[in-house]
Design a protein around this motif. Structure first.
Motif, mmCIF file in Angstrom:
data_model
loop_
_atom_site.group_PDB
_atom_site.id
_atom_site.type_symbol
_atom_site.label_atom_id
_atom_site.label_comp_id
_atom_site.label_asym_id
_atom_site.label_seq_id
_atom_site.Cartn_x
_atom_site.Cartn_y
_atom_site.Cartn_z
ATOM 1 N N TRP A 66 28.089 12.361 -23.148
ATOM 2 C CA TRP A 66 28.471 11.170 -22.404
ATOM 3 C C TRP A 66 29.935 10.826 -22.622
ATOM 4 O O TRP A 66 30.673 10.539 -21.671
ATOM 5 C CB TRP A 66 27.577 9.995 -22.832
ATOM 6 N N ASP A 67 30.386 10.876 -23.870
ATOM 7 C CA ASP A 67 31.801 10.602 -24.180
ATOM 8 C C ASP A 67 32.708 11.588 -23.439
ATOM 9 O O ASP A 67 33.775 11.217 -22.941
ATOM 10 C CB ASP A 67 32.056 10.691 -25.687
ATOM 11 N N GLY A 68 32.282 12.854 -23.384
ATOM 12 C CA GLY A 68 33.080 13.857 -22.697
ATOM 13 C C GLY A 68 33.167 13.587 -21.214
ATOM 14 O O GLY A 68 34.241 13.735 -20.605
ATOM 15 N N MET A 69 32.066 13.201 -20.608
ATOM 16 C CA MET A 69 32.068 12.886 -19.170
ATOM 17 C C MET A 69 32.964 11.686 -18.896
ATOM 18 O O MET A 69 33.730 11.681 -17.908
ATOM 19 C CB MET A 69 30.652 12.605 -18.678
ATOM 20 N N LEU A 70 32.886 10.657 -19.728
ATOM 21 C CA LEU A 70 33.718 9.482 -19.540
ATOM 22 C C LEU A 70 35.196 9.841 -19.651
ATOM 23 O O LEU A 70 36.018 9.400 -18.835
ATOM 24 C CB LEU A 70 33.358 8.403 -20.565
ATOM 25 N N ALA A 71 35.524 10.669 -20.639
ATOM 26 C CA ALA A 71 36.916 11.092 -20.802
ATOM 27 C C ALA A 71 37.394 11.863 -19.571
ATOM 28 O O ALA A 71 38.528 11.665 -19.095
ATOM 29 C CB ALA A 71 37.063 11.954 -22.058
ATOM 30 N N ASN A 72 36.531 12.737 -19.040
ATOM 31 C CA ASN A 72 36.894 13.483 -17.842
ATOM 32 C C ASN A 72 37.185 12.552 -16.672
ATOM 33 O O ASN A 72 38.147 12.753 -15.902
ATOM 34 C CB ASN A 72 35.757 14.452 -17.452
ATOM 35 N N VAL A 92 33.381 4.984 -12.639
ATOM 36 C CA VAL A 92 34.697 4.676 -13.205
ATOM 37 C C VAL A 92 35.673 4.299 -12.095
ATOM 38 O O VAL A 92 36.436 3.333 -12.221
ATOM 39 C CB VAL A 92 35.223 5.869 -14.029
ATOM 40 N N LYS A 93 35.629 5.037 -10.994
ATOM 41 C CA LYS A 93 36.539 4.783 -9.875
ATOM 42 C C LYS A 93 36.365 3.377 -9.320
ATOM 43 O O LYS A 93 37.350 2.718 -8.954
ATOM 44 C CB LYS A 93 36.301 5.821 -8.773
ATOM 45 N N MET A 94 35.121 2.889 -9.277
ATOM 46 C CA MET A 94 34.876 1.555 -8.722
ATOM 47 C C MET A 94 35.025 0.454 -9.767
ATOM 48 O O MET A 94 34.901 -0.729 -9.445
ATOM 49 C CB MET A 94 33.493 1.481 -8.080
ATOM 50 N N GLY A 95 35.264 0.842 -11.022
ATOM 51 C CA GLY A 95 35.462 -0.153 -12.070
ATOM 52 C C GLY A 95 34.178 -0.793 -12.574
ATOM 53 O O GLY A 95 34.212 -1.899 -13.120
ATOM 54 N N TRP A 96 33.053 -0.099 -12.421
ATOM 55 C CA TRP A 96 31.774 -0.634 -12.885
ATOM 56 C C TRP A 96 31.781 -0.736 -14.403
ATOM 57 O O TRP A 96 32.166 0.211 -15.097
ATOM 58 C CB TRP A 96 30.640 0.270 -12.418
ATOM 59 N N GLY A 97 31.359 -1.871 -14.944
ATOM 60 C CA GLY A 97 31.426 -2.077 -16.385
ATOM 61 C C GLY A 97 30.099 -2.383 -17.032
ATOM 62 O O GLY A 97 30.052 -3.090 -18.049
ATOM 63 N N GLY A 98 29.021 -1.852 -16.482
ATOM 64 C CA GLY A 98 27.694 -2.154 -17.012
ATOM 65 C C GLY A 98 27.260 -1.219 -18.137
ATOM 66 O O GLY A 98 28.056 -0.469 -18.698
ATOM 67 N N TRP A 99 25.969 -1.279 -18.432
ATOM 68 C CA TRP A 99 25.356 -0.491 -19.500
ATOM 69 C C TRP A 99 24.668 0.730 -18.912
ATOM 70 O O TRP A 99 23.876 0.617 -17.990
ATOM 71 C CB TRP A 99 24.309 -1.325 -20.240
ATOM 72 N N GLN A 100 24.970 1.903 -19.486
ATOM 73 C CA GLN A 100 24.275 3.129 -19.109
ATOM 74 C C GLN A 100 23.241 3.405 -20.200
ATOM 75 O O GLN A 100 23.594 3.709 -21.338
ATOM 76 C CB GLN A 100 25.264 4.286 -18.958
ATOM 77 N N LEU A 101 21.975 3.278 -19.853
ATOM 78 C CA LEU A 101 20.885 3.326 -20.822
ATOM 79 C C LEU A 101 20.177 4.677 -20.783
ATOM 80 O O LEU A 101 19.685 5.092 -19.730
ATOM 81 C CB LEU A 101 19.885 2.206 -20.522
ATOM 82 N N GLN A 144 28.278 14.046 -13.981
ATOM 83 C CA GLN A 144 29.726 13.867 -14.000
ATOM 84 C C GLN A 144 30.212 13.166 -12.737
ATOM 85 O O GLN A 144 31.067 12.268 -12.799
ATOM 86 C CB GLN A 144 30.441 15.213 -14.154
ATOM 87 N N LEU A 145 29.662 13.544 -11.591
ATOM 88 C CA LEU A 145 30.051 12.887 -10.339
ATOM 89 C C LEU A 145 29.669 11.414 -10.367
ATOM 90 O O LEU A 145 30.462 10.559 -9.938
ATOM 91 C CB LEU A 145 29.391 13.587 -9.147
ATOM 92 N N GLN A 146 28.485 11.109 -10.872
ATOM 93 C CA GLN A 146 28.084 9.701 -10.962
ATOM 94 C C GLN A 146 29.055 8.929 -11.849
ATOM 95 O O GLN A 146 29.472 7.816 -11.511
ATOM 96 C CB GLN A 146 26.657 9.585 -11.500
ATOM 97 N N MET A 147 29.418 9.517 -12.986
ATOM 98 C CA MET A 147 30.372 8.861 -13.875
ATOM 99 C C MET A 147 31.715 8.669 -13.173
ATOM 100 O O MET A 147 32.335 7.598 -13.269
ATOM 101 C CB MET A 147 30.558 9.678 -15.149
ATOM 102 N N ASP A 148 32.169 9.693 -12.463
ATOM 103 C CA ASP A 148 33.439 9.600 -11.736
ATOM 104 C C ASP A 148 33.423 8.422 -10.766
ATOM 105 O O ASP A 148 34.387 7.643 -10.692
ATOM 106 C CB ASP A 148 33.704 10.892 -10.950
ATOM 107 N N LEU A 149 32.332 8.297 -10.015
ATOM 108 C CA LEU A 149 32.239 7.249 -9.001
ATOM 109 C C LEU A 149 32.152 5.859 -9.638
ATOM 110 O O LEU A 149 32.747 4.902 -9.131
ATOM 111 C CB LEU A 149 31.024 7.500 -8.106
#
Length: 202
Positions: free
Chosen positions: A192-198, A162-171, A155-160
Protein backbone atom coordinates in the motif's frame (compact mmCIF):
# COMPACT_ATOMS: atom_id res chain seq x y z
CA UNK A 1 -12.30 5.36 22.60
CA UNK A 2 -11.90 9.03 23.47
CA UNK A 3 -9.29 8.03 26.04
CA UNK A 4 -7.39 5.71 23.69
CA UNK A 5 -5.24 6.07 20.55
CA UNK A 6 -7.85 4.11 18.59
CA UNK A 7 -9.97 5.96 16.04
CA UNK A 8 -13.41 4.48 15.44
CA UNK A 9 -13.84 4.97 11.72
CA UNK A 10 -17.30 3.50 11.34
CA UNK A 11 -19.75 0.76 12.21
CA UNK A 12 -20.30 -1.95 9.61
CA UNK A 13 -23.87 -3.24 9.51
CA UNK A 14 -25.39 -5.80 7.17
CA UNK A 15 -28.65 -3.86 6.90
CA UNK A 16 -30.01 -3.85 3.34
CA UNK A 17 -32.84 -2.04 1.60
CA UNK A 18 -33.82 -4.48 -1.14
CA UNK A 19 -36.56 -6.31 0.81
CA UNK A 20 -39.75 -6.85 -1.22
CA UNK A 21 -41.66 -7.20 2.08
CA UNK A 22 -42.52 -3.69 3.39
CA UNK A 23 -42.27 -4.86 7.01
CA UNK A 24 -38.74 -6.16 6.50
CA UNK A 25 -37.77 -2.95 4.73
CA UNK A 26 -39.11 -0.84 7.59
CA UNK A 27 -37.26 -3.04 10.09
CA UNK A 28 -34.00 -2.50 8.16
CA UNK A 29 -34.54 1.27 8.13
CA UNK A 30 -35.23 1.40 11.87
CA UNK A 31 -32.26 -0.84 12.65
CA UNK A 32 -30.03 1.39 10.55
CA UNK A 33 -31.22 4.42 12.51
CA UNK A 34 -30.33 2.63 15.76
CA UNK A 35 -26.83 1.97 14.43
CA UNK A 36 -26.53 5.65 13.51
CA UNK A 37 -27.28 6.58 17.12
CA UNK A 38 -24.78 4.00 18.38
CA UNK A 39 -22.15 5.27 15.96
CA UNK A 40 -22.62 8.77 17.29
CA UNK A 41 -22.46 7.55 20.89
CA UNK A 42 -19.11 5.77 20.44
CA UNK A 43 -17.52 8.65 18.53
CA UNK A 44 -17.66 7.09 15.09
CA UNK A 45 -18.40 9.05 11.92
CA UNK A 46 -20.66 6.75 9.94
CA UNK A 47 -22.48 3.49 9.31
CA UNK A 48 -22.05 1.02 6.45
CA UNK A 49 -25.18 -0.39 4.79
CA UNK A 50 -25.82 -2.59 1.74
CA UNK A 51 -28.08 -2.03 -1.31
CA UNK A 52 -28.18 -5.31 -1.81
CA UNK A 53 -29.81 -7.55 -4.46
CA UNK A 54 -32.33 -7.56 -7.26
CA UNK A 55 -35.37 -9.67 -6.38
CA UNK A 56 -37.14 -12.23 -8.51
CA UNK A 57 -40.32 -10.83 -10.09
CA UNK A 58 -39.49 -7.26 -8.97
CA UNK A 59 -38.47 -4.80 -11.72
CA UNK A 60 -34.90 -3.60 -11.35
CA UNK A 61 -35.89 0.07 -11.47
CA UNK A 62 -38.40 -0.47 -8.67
CA UNK A 63 -35.69 -1.98 -6.45
CA UNK A 64 -33.26 0.82 -7.34
CA UNK A 65 -35.85 3.48 -6.46
CA UNK A 66 -36.81 1.69 -3.23
CA UNK A 67 -33.20 1.53 -2.07
CA UNK A 68 -32.74 5.20 -2.87
CA UNK A 69 -35.87 6.22 -0.95
CA UNK A 70 -34.82 4.16 2.08
CA UNK A 71 -31.40 5.79 2.02
CA UNK A 72 -33.05 9.22 2.02
CA UNK A 73 -34.94 8.32 5.20
CA UNK A 74 -31.88 6.97 6.98
CA UNK A 75 -29.72 9.78 5.59
CA UNK A 76 -32.01 12.49 6.96
CA UNK A 77 -31.88 10.82 10.36
CA UNK A 78 -28.08 10.46 10.17
CA UNK A 79 -27.62 14.12 9.29
CA UNK A 80 -29.11 15.10 12.65
CA UNK A 81 -26.32 13.10 14.33
CA UNK A 82 -23.49 14.32 12.08
CA UNK A 83 -23.10 10.82 10.61
CA UNK A 84 -22.50 9.44 7.13
CA UNK A 85 -24.53 6.58 5.71
CA UNK A 86 -22.03 4.62 3.60
CA UNK A 87 -23.62 2.59 0.81
CA UNK A 88 -21.14 -0.18 0.07
CA UNK A 89 -20.90 -1.53 -3.47
CA UNK A 90 -22.13 -4.97 -2.41
CA UNK A 91 -24.49 -7.64 -3.74
CA UNK A 92 -25.80 -8.00 -7.27
CA UNK A 93 -27.27 -4.50 -7.01
CA UNK A 94 -23.86 -3.20 -6.00
CA UNK A 95 -21.99 -2.75 -9.28
CA UNK A 96 -20.93 0.85 -9.71
CA UNK A 97 -23.36 1.76 -12.54
CA UNK A 98 -26.23 0.48 -10.38
CA UNK A 99 -24.89 2.31 -7.33
CA UNK A 100 -24.91 5.49 -9.42
CA UNK A 101 -28.52 4.79 -10.45
CA UNK A 102 -29.49 4.32 -6.79
CA UNK A 103 -27.75 7.53 -5.80
CA UNK A 104 -29.68 9.38 -8.50
CA UNK A 105 -32.70 8.83 -6.22
CA UNK A 106 -30.87 10.12 -3.13
CA UNK A 107 -31.12 13.77 -2.13
CA UNK A 108 -29.47 13.53 1.29
CA UNK A 109 -25.79 14.65 1.22
CA UNK A 110 -25.11 12.49 4.29
CA UNK A 111 -25.52 9.37 2.10
CA UNK A 112 -22.24 8.47 0.43
CA UNK A 113 -20.75 5.61 -1.62
CA UNK A 114 -18.27 3.10 -0.24
CA UNK A 115 -16.07 1.44 -2.87
CA UNK A 116 -15.44 -2.28 -2.43
CA UNK A 117 -12.47 -2.89 -4.77
CA UNK A 118 -14.27 -5.63 -6.68
CA UNK A 119 -12.98 -6.93 -10.02
CA UNK A 120 -16.47 -6.45 -11.49
CA UNK A 121 -15.77 -2.70 -11.21
CA UNK A 122 -13.58 -3.21 -14.28
CA UNK A 123 -16.50 -4.47 -16.43
CA UNK A 124 -18.15 -2.63 -19.29
CA UNK A 125 -16.22 0.51 -20.22
CA UNK A 126 -13.53 -0.21 -17.64
CA UNK A 127 -12.60 0.74 -14.11
CA UNK A 128 -11.84 4.41 -14.67
CA UNK A 129 -15.21 4.96 -16.36
CA UNK A 130 -17.07 3.18 -13.56
CA UNK A 131 -15.06 4.99 -10.89
CA UNK A 132 -15.90 8.33 -12.47
CA UNK A 133 -19.62 7.53 -12.22
CA UNK A 134 -19.43 7.69 -8.41
CA UNK A 135 -16.26 9.63 -7.59
CA UNK A 136 -18.18 12.76 -6.56
CA UNK A 137 -20.31 10.64 -4.23
CA UNK A 138 -17.56 8.90 -2.25
CA UNK A 139 -17.72 8.74 1.52
CA UNK A 140 -14.87 8.65 4.01
CA UNK A 141 -14.14 4.91 3.77
CA UNK A 142 -13.54 2.20 1.20
CA UNK A 143 -12.63 -1.48 1.31
CA UNK A 144 -9.44 -3.02 0.01
CA UNK A 145 -8.85 -6.75 -0.26
CA UNK A 146 -5.63 -8.68 -0.90
CA UNK A 147 -3.42 -6.09 -2.59
CA UNK A 148 -1.50 -8.85 -4.37
CA UNK A 149 -4.64 -9.77 -6.35
CA UNK A 150 -3.85 -8.77 -9.93
CA UNK A 151 -7.52 -9.07 -10.96
CA UNK A 152 -8.25 -5.63 -9.48
CA UNK A 153 -6.41 -2.43 -10.57
CA UNK A 154 -5.36 -1.24 -7.11
CA UNK A 155 -2.68 1.10 -8.43
CA UNK A 156 -5.12 2.77 -10.82
CA UNK A 157 -7.66 3.19 -8.03
CA UNK A 158 -4.98 4.77 -5.84
CA UNK A 159 -3.93 7.05 -8.70
CA UNK A 160 -7.50 8.26 -9.21
CA UNK A 161 -8.10 8.80 -5.48
CA UNK A 162 -4.88 10.77 -5.07
CA UNK A 163 -5.61 12.81 -8.20
CA UNK A 164 -9.01 13.88 -6.84
CA UNK A 165 -7.60 14.65 -3.40
CA UNK A 166 -9.68 12.03 -1.56
CA UNK A 167 -8.62 11.91 2.09
CA UNK A 168 -10.61 9.05 3.56
CA UNK A 169 -9.75 5.71 5.14
CA UNK A 170 -8.75 2.70 3.05
CA UNK A 171 -9.76 -0.32 5.13
CA UNK A 172 -8.18 -3.72 4.50
CA UNK A 173 -10.69 -6.56 4.47
CA UNK A 174 -8.67 -9.71 3.81
CA UNK A 175 -9.84 -13.26 4.49
CA UNK A 176 -6.86 -15.10 3.00
CA UNK A 177 -5.52 -17.94 5.14
CA UNK A 178 -1.91 -17.10 6.02
CA UNK A 179 0.66 -18.68 8.33
CA UNK A 180 1.76 -15.42 9.93
CA UNK A 181 -0.96 -12.78 10.15
CA UNK A 182 1.33 -10.06 11.47
CA UNK A 183 3.81 -10.58 8.63
CA UNK A 184 0.97 -10.65 6.12
CA UNK A 185 -0.31 -7.31 7.44
CA UNK A 186 3.19 -5.84 7.25
CA UNK A 187 3.46 -7.02 3.63
CA UNK A 188 0.08 -5.52 2.72
CA UNK A 189 1.07 -2.20 4.30
CA UNK A 190 4.34 -2.18 2.37
CA UNK A 191 2.47 -2.76 -0.89
CA UNK A 192 0.00 0.00 0.00
CA UNK A 193 2.80 2.43 0.88
CA UNK A 194 4.45 1.66 -2.46
CA UNK A 195 1.26 2.30 -4.41
CA UNK A 196 0.71 5.60 -2.60
CA UNK A 197 4.28 6.67 -3.33
CA UNK A 198 3.80 5.80 -7.00
CA UNK A 199 0.63 7.90 -7.16
CA UNK A 200 2.18 10.87 -5.38
CA UNK A 201 5.24 10.78 -7.65
CA UNK A 202 3.34 10.27 -10.89
Amino acid sequence: FADSPVTVVGLATSERFDWPDPAQLEKAIESSKAFVKLSSDVGSSGVRVFPNSFQKDVPREKTIEQIGKALNVVGAFAADYGQQVRLEAHGNAGDLPTIKAIMDHVAQPSVRVKLNSDKRDTAGEGFEHNFNLVKDLLGDTLHLHNLKDAQFPYQLQMDLLVKMGWGGWQLLEASDKVQDRVQALIEQRQIWDGMLANSLNA
